[in-house]
Design a protein around this motif. Structure first.
Motif, PDB file in Angstrom:
ATOM      1  N   LYS A 175      31.000  22.700  59.486  1.00  0.00           N
ATOM      2  CA  LYS A 175      30.262  23.350  58.434  1.00  0.00           C
ATOM      3  C   LYS A 175      29.958  22.407  57.106  1.00  0.00           C
ATOM      4  N   MET A 198      23.486  22.816  51.114  1.00  0.00           N
ATOM      5  CA  MET A 198      22.625  24.148  50.327  1.00  0.00           C
ATOM      6  C   MET A 198      23.138  23.982  49.154  1.00  0.00           C
ATOM      7  N   LYS A 226      29.523  31.102  44.624  1.00  0.00           N
ATOM      8  CA  LYS A 226      28.793  31.961  45.480  1.00  0.00           C
ATOM      9  C   LYS A 226      29.053  30.970  46.782  1.00  0.00           C
ATOM     10  N   ASP A 267      32.009  30.786  49.060  1.00  0.00           N
ATOM     11  CA  ASP A 267      32.733  32.094  49.511  1.00  0.00           C
ATOM     12  C   ASP A 267      31.285  32.322  50.732  1.00  0.00           C
ATOM     13  N   CYS A 268      30.475  32.070  51.119  1.00  0.00           N
ATOM     14  CA  CYS A 268      29.348  32.025  51.459  1.00  0.00           C
ATOM     15  C   CYS A 268      29.497  31.510  53.544  1.00  0.00           C
ATOM     16  N   TYR A 269      30.331  30.055  52.787  1.00  0.00           N
ATOM     17  CA  TYR A 269      30.922  29.239  54.342  1.00  0.00           C
ATOM     18  C   TYR A 269      32.002  29.580  54.353  1.00  0.00           C
ATOM     19  N   HIS A 270      33.034  30.465  53.745  1.00  0.00           N
ATOM     20  CA  HIS A 270      34.252  30.650  54.036  1.00  0.00           C
ATOM     21  C   HIS A 270      35.249  29.556  53.778  1.00  0.00           C
ATOM     22  N   THR A 279      25.043  31.986  59.475  1.00  0.00           N
ATOM     23  CA  THR A 279      25.425  31.354  57.734  1.00  0.00           C
ATOM     24  C   THR A 279      25.286  31.452  56.987  1.00  0.00           C
ATOM     25  N   GLU A 280      23.922  31.679  56.285  1.00  0.00           N
ATOM     26  CA  GLU A 280      23.556  31.424  54.884  1.00  0.00           C
ATOM     27  C   GLU A 280      23.741  32.756  54.500  1.00  0.00           C
ATOM     28  N   MET A 281      23.560  33.943  55.986  1.00  0.00           N
ATOM     29  CA  MET A 281      22.908  35.049  55.631  1.00  0.00           C
ATOM     30  C   MET A 281      23.279  35.319  53.915  1.00  0.00           C
ATOM     31  N   GLU A 282      25.247  34.890  53.539  1.00  0.00           N
ATOM     32  CA  GLU A 282      26.028  35.590  52.411  1.00  0.00           C
ATOM     33  C   GLU A 282      25.324  35.491  51.496  1.00  0.00           C
TER      34      GLU A 282
END
Lengths: 854, 351
Positions: A184, A191, A240, A243-246, B136-139
């Motif tokens: 990731k 991002m 955030k 978080d999104c990418y764990h 993946t980008e959803m969150e």
């Protein structure tokens, strides 16, 4: 012969099971596997049945057991499989067992959950230490190379300036650090870049050692990253995104001392955790080991219990709700066993009123049970693959035991190949108790299950190979040939005589490529070879012509005998089902039709073999022409096989022609006559002549039962059967179709048996080709190199022999033999419209773990 | 594509087509539904489903069983099948699959943004997201404050990106705007999917285009129906209609002017396909709702898709049919668990 010739007599029995003892009785029945239950609640859907709660409980237990097995397997603890299968648990123990299992499950789940939590904790701590270690180098690097930070594109110079300003100010500079999954990283960075418009600095480095995910057990590579940013808003966004990418985010220590402090703290905590974890794992192992001992028997027990409840769901309750009524099919021979099993079950449960049974008469066709042993099983399977025999009809499997390997061998006649096959089968038979053979792969198991068929096929092939005198395409001269070449040179005659008789002299031998032996010259043919074909034919150029004529005639003879036998077996069926008129109106015309045409053909073949010798062979008429003339009545009378041939043939033809209308119309007209004259035959008689499968005893039994019990339901069923519609058109149609099929079939089926000749020819030629192309090449090279060459040649010969001749050709001969049995033989008498008897037996439950886990 | 593509179809997609047809055969039959309706408790439902192709999918659920557990497990099962298809697909079928997931992705994005608006935690909403539309980008969706933000920061690399062309705006994302965004996205998505199928040609186009046309028209009707009595202006409403349906262009224009259900019905009367549907809608209580009628029509079209071979429509149709089946089961299960048996029979049968 009894049990294999016909399926066993069955009777419908009604079991009255006291509701208290039903479970034990069924358990006893299941162990013995005697009876097949009938579903009495067919129109009740599966969840509305009586014992649905118990089935659910069994499923719950199965779920727990599956969980246990899964955990035990994960911990690599061997699962002992018991030798004997334990009986279904008594009802009193079930609750206990359930409680015990549930307790075990709860305990296990708790311990594993704890363990997982601990491991997760540990992982987090380890990750944290890794992160601290790696980020230390980042910061150093950041400090050292900050002015010329190369990874940044030059576009962002202003922001860099901003950054350094901010750093100088020392205000609101924030760090987020943590670990991210390897795959990731790129998307994460992109991002970050897009969202924060470059107001962040990301540095990351790969972690040397991959870490294991405690939940899935997967080994994942991680990256350690450090994001420096400023401004609270951007900080929120960064968090955030993390978080999104764990990402696993850990607090970043600001000063070196803090870092050191944390690291020390972490180290001690990791040590503690390790010890706790070890202890937990030990405990878990202990629990699992203890569970593993009894898991096998529990699994079997639960399976049996579930099976029993499924069977109980098929029973109906009587009016008082005090006892269960089950209807079962049971072989008559096993009735006393059934009684004993019921008694046993009642005794075991200590019931005051015993469960009992009585047989009830029925109009329904019982299932077919043919008891087989390991030898007859394979042959029965061949027949069953075509169709399970109707109740009590003649079972072709008995005859298949001999005819199948024999017809196979006719097509596979080579005693070398046959012997190899025999040896292979013998190996399987001798080692049949070897556990590895029983659990081998599908193809191997196919051979294993057919080992006795293979054995007989091999033996018969040896026999036909001897008759054909064929061993790997070579002949064996055991008794000395009956032909003498030297007699052709006989000098006792004058040269003129020699010329006339076609004897040989030096010039003849020298100038002719092909020489012919003349059996009519005395001394050349000294009489037939004692067994099979004379080996001298192997050298003859006209060998094929000779063998073809022989094999063709042989296959026709075998085929007609086989089919006639089939028609005769039909007579046994008619006798057994008490339909004598079928014999006179169907079987006899069929036989006459077959024998008058093809029986006569056999007669001609044999007659010609016996009557004409070498001397008279030139005047022998062609059988083919004679046979055709039989139907054509040529104007010019030829000299036939024997005197009065024309009259005999005309008579036979007349019989054939007469049998056809009898075959077409006899049975329908007879039934019509029977139907119209019903009043003089009495009610019951005409009833059962229409219904095929009831014997007289059953009818009488039914009568008495009706009077005794007045059982309305059964009586109604009986009436219904009696008033079965008499449909003349339908009967006529069926009979006409059957007759047309039979008459045309006689011709086409006889032609079909020619495959015996064709396949044996193909086999012989193929093995001949293999010999000439391989071994002869090897043998022709001179002795010095020959030895070296011969070894690979022989090896190749062996491999090709096994794969092409034994397996491929064997398979094709096998299929053709099956076809000859299914189509040509069995359609003469076999209906095959029965259903198989499937007893309720615990032995049919699989006793393996793999099934539960899956 | 070349002419006579059916000659080559099986080389690339034959396996999957066979598989999907097998899966279709495992859909619940009428008899299954009759049995399901008779169930007394959810446990009964579970037992009955065990005898169908669902098998032991609930075996590892601890008691007590709830409707949502059944739903998630069913979704998981569908998702497993879909992932299998997708992983084994070749171009252009894989693009087709991507298009299929897009609609779920749109729904998920909107769901997440709505959640963010109501200050719910991401995790809570993630559970509700459809597993087929996961990415993946959803969150990270809730970072964005405006649609263009959303596009630039989050969705630019997802398959959803091309659908954003119409809805780039700097409006803040309030509830109405999110709904507008959803419809605009859906509109571009449907049009793009329609174009893809049209360009693909062959049987795929013949099967998929009517289905998508119907889908577009259904959206137009539903949007109209939902906009009655809201502050949405008629012009705005018209921009939301997908333009690939049979209603385009006259019907859409008329729809945009419609003010109540009767006017809508009058528009539909001009079209032979939709007239009977609107006639089937019952008045007030007791009759079928417009939604149900549309669902029935959809099921019908999807079932018919299986009558032809060598096209991608079967995958779409299977997924939709399976979804309908799941809705049916959930409906029945809800009726059972709430002891509300009077309406239990209004599931949509799959013929």
């Amino acid at each position: 012969m009894g049990s294999l010739f016909r399926s066993e007599t069955m009777c419908l029995a009604q079991l009255f099971l006291q509701s208290g003892t039903a479970y034990e009785c069924l358990s006893a029945l299941g162990e013995k596997g005697l009876v097949q239950f009938r579903d009495l609640n067919q129109n009740v859907s599966s969840f509305q049945r009586k014992f649905v709660g118990e089935v659910k409980r069994c499923e719950e237990l199965e779920r727990i057991l599956a969980y246990l097995v899964q955990e035990i397997n994960r911990a690599d603890i061997p699962l002992p499989e018991g030798e004997t299968s334990p009986p279904a648990p008594p009802l009193k123990q079930v609750l206990e067992m359930q409680e015990q299992l549930q307790k075990l499950e709860v305990e296990l789940r708790e311990v594993t959950k704890n363990k997982e939590k601990l491991r997760k904790n540990l992982l987090e701590l380890i990750e944290y230490t890794h992160m601290l270690r790696v980020t230390k180098t980042f910061v150093k690097r950041n400090v050292e190379f900050e002015p010329t930070y190369e990874e940044f594109p030059p576009l962002e110079n202003d922001s860099l300036l901003d950054y350094s300003c901010m750093q100088r100010l020392g205000a609101k500079l924030g760090f987020v650090s943590g670990l991210i999954n390897q795959g990731k990283v790129e998307a994460f960075e992109k991002m970050l870049w897009r969202v924060c418009k470059g107001y962040t600095i990301v540095t990351y480095a790969e972690l040397d050692e991959p870490l294991e995910d405690p939940e899935t057990g997967e080994v994942i590579k991680w990256y350690v990253f450090l994001i420096s940013f400023w401004g609270e808003q951007i900080g929120h966004k960064v968090k955030k995104i993390c978080d999104c990418y764990h990402c696993h985010v850990y607090p970043y220590p600001n000063t070196a001392e803090e870092r050191k402090e944390i690291q020390e703290g972490l180290n001690t905590r990791i040590q503690d955790l390790y010890t706790v974890l070890h202890k937990t794992e030990d405990y878990l192992r202990q629990v699992l080991c203890k569970a593993a001992e009894s898991v096998y028997s529990h699994v079997i027990q639960v399976k049996k219990m579930k099976a029993i409840y499924h069977m109980l769901n098929m029973c109906s309750f009587d009016v008082t709700n005090k006892c269960l009524i089950a209807e079962v099919w049971c072989p008559e021979a096993d009735l006393h066993e059934l009684r004993r099993a019921l008694e046993e079950g009642s005794r075991e449960s200590g019931a005051t009123i015993p469960s009992f049974m009585n047989t009830i008469p029925t109009k329904e066709t019982p299932p077919t049970l043919i008891r087989t042993n390991k030898f007859t099983e394979g042959f029965q399977n061949i027949v069953d693959a075509y169709g399970v025999g109707s109740y009590r009809e003649v079972n072709p499997a008995l005859f298949t035991i001999i005819t199948f390997p024999f017809l196979f061998a006719v097509m596979f006649g080579d005693f070398g190949h046959g012997f190899v096959m025999f040896l292979f089968a013998l190996l399987l038979v001798l080692n049949e108790n070897h556990p590895r053979l029983n659990q081998s792969q599908e193809i191997m198991r196919m051979f294993f299950n057919g080992r006795y068929i293979l054995l007989l096929m091999g033996l018969f092939s040896v026999y036909t190979g001897l008759i054909y005198n064929d061993c790997f395409s070579k002949s064996v001269n055991l008794f000395g040939s009956g032909w003498s070449v030297s007699a052709m040179y006989s000098s006792s005659h004058t040269p003129a005589e020699q010329k006339k008789m076609g004897l040989w002299n030096d010039s003849v031998v020298r100038h002719n490529r092909v020489l012919q032996l003349d059996p009519s010259i005395p001394g050349v043919f000294q009489g037939p070879y004692p067994l099979g074909i004379d080996p001298i034919w192997n050298l003859a150029t006209n060998r094929l012509t000779f063998l073809n004529s022989f094999k063709m005639k042989m296959s026709v003879i075998l085929g007609i005998i086989h089919m006639t036998f089939g028609v005769i077996l039909g007579i046994f069926n008619h006798l057994h089902f008490r339909k004598k008129f079928n014999i006179y109106l169907v079987s006899v015309p069929e036989l006459l039709f077959m024998l008058c045409i093809f029986g006569y053909l056999i007669f001609m073949i044999v007659y010609k073999w016996l009557v004409y010798s070498a001397e008279t062979s030139r005047v022998a008429p062609s059988i083919l022409i004679e046979f055709i003339n039989m139907f054509l009545f040529p104007a010019s009378e030829t000299n036939g096989l024997y005197s009065g041939q024309g009259h005999v043939q005309r008579l036979l033809l007349a019989v054939t022609a007469l049998s056809v209308p009898v075959l077409f119309l006899g049975k329908p007209l007879f039934l019509l006559w029977l139907h119209n004259g019903r009043s003089c035959f009495g009610v019951s008689r005409s009833g059962y002549t229409l219904v095929r499968k009831d014997s007289e005893e059953e009818v009488s039994l039914l009568g008495s039962q009706d009077i005794e019990e007045g059982n309305n339901q059964i009586e109604d069923g009986y009436r219904e059967m009696m008033c079965e519609e008499f449909n003349f058109g339908e009967i006529l149609m069926t009979q006409v179709i059957h007759s047309i099929e039979y008459c045309l079939g006689c011709i086409s089926n006889t032609a079909s048996y020619l495959r015996l000749w064709a396949l044996s020819l193909a086999h012989a030629q193929l093995s001949d080709v293999l010999w000439t192309m391989l071994v002869r090449v090897g043998l022709r090279v001179d002795t010095t190199y020959g030895v070296l060459l011969l070894l690979p040649v022989i090896a190749l010969f062996a491999v090709l022999t096994i794969f092409i001749l034994l397996i491929m050709e064997g398979l094709s001969a096998f299929l053709h033999a099956i076809r000859l049995h299914w189509v040509e033989f069995q359609n003469k008498f076999y209906v095959g419209a029965g259903t198989k008897f499937v007893p309720f037996s615990f032995r049919l439950l699989s006793s393996k773990f793999s099934d539960d886990v899956a | 594509m070349l002419e006579g593509a059916e000659f080559y179809f099986n080389v690339d997609h034959g396996y999957l087509e066979g598989l999907v047809r097998g899966c279709k055969a495992s859909l619940l039959t009428q008899q299954d539904y009759i049995n399901l309706v008779q169930c007394e408790t959810l446990e009964d439902v579970k037992i009955h489903l065990q005898t169908t192709d669902y098998g032991n999918f609930l075996a590892n659920q601890t008691n007590p069983l709830t409707v949502s557990k059944i739903d998630t497990e069913m979704r998981k099962k569908l998702c497993r099948e879909f992932e299998y298809f997708r992983n084994h697909s070749l171009e252009p079928l894989s693009t087709f699959f991507t298009y299929m997931t897009c609609s779920y992705m749109i729904d998920n994005v909107i769901l997440l943004m709505n959640g963010a608006l109501q200050k719910k935690s991401v995790k809570e909403i993630l559970v509700k997201c459809h597993p087929l539309g996961r990415f993946t980008e959803m969150e990270a969706v809730n970072i964005a404050e405006t649609p263009s933000d959303l596009f630039n920061a989050v969705l630019v690399e997802t398959p959803l990106a091309p659908f954003f062309q119409d809805c780039m705006s700097e409006n803040t994302l309030d509830e109405l705007n999110i709904e507008l965004l959803r419809n605009k996205l859906y509109k571009s998505y449907l049009e793009a999917f329609y174009k893809f199928c049209k360009n693909h040609g062959d049987v795929t186009a013949e099967i998929m285009c009517p289905i998508l046309e119907f889908e577009a028209d259904r959206r137009a009707f539903i949007i109209t129906l939902n906009s009655f009595g809201t502050e949405l202006s008629k012009d705005d409403r018209e921009t939301l209609y997908p333009t690939c349906g049979k209603l385009y262009p006259e019907g859409l224009r008329l729809l945009a002017q419609a003010e109540d259900f009767d006017q809508m019905r009058r528009v539909a009367d001009h079209y032979g396909v939709y007239k009977p549907l609107f006639e089937a809608v019952g008045d007030g209580s007791g009759g079928k709702t417009l939604e149900d009628v549309f669902y029935e029509r959809e099921v019908q079209m999807n079932v018919l898709a299986f009558n032809r071979q060598f096209h991608y429509g079967v995958f779409y149709a299977y997924t939709k049919l399976k979804e309908q089946e799941m809705r049916n089961i959930v409906w029945i299960a809800e009726c059972i668990s709430q002891r509300h048996r009077t309406k239990i029979n209004s599931y949509i049968p799959i013929l």
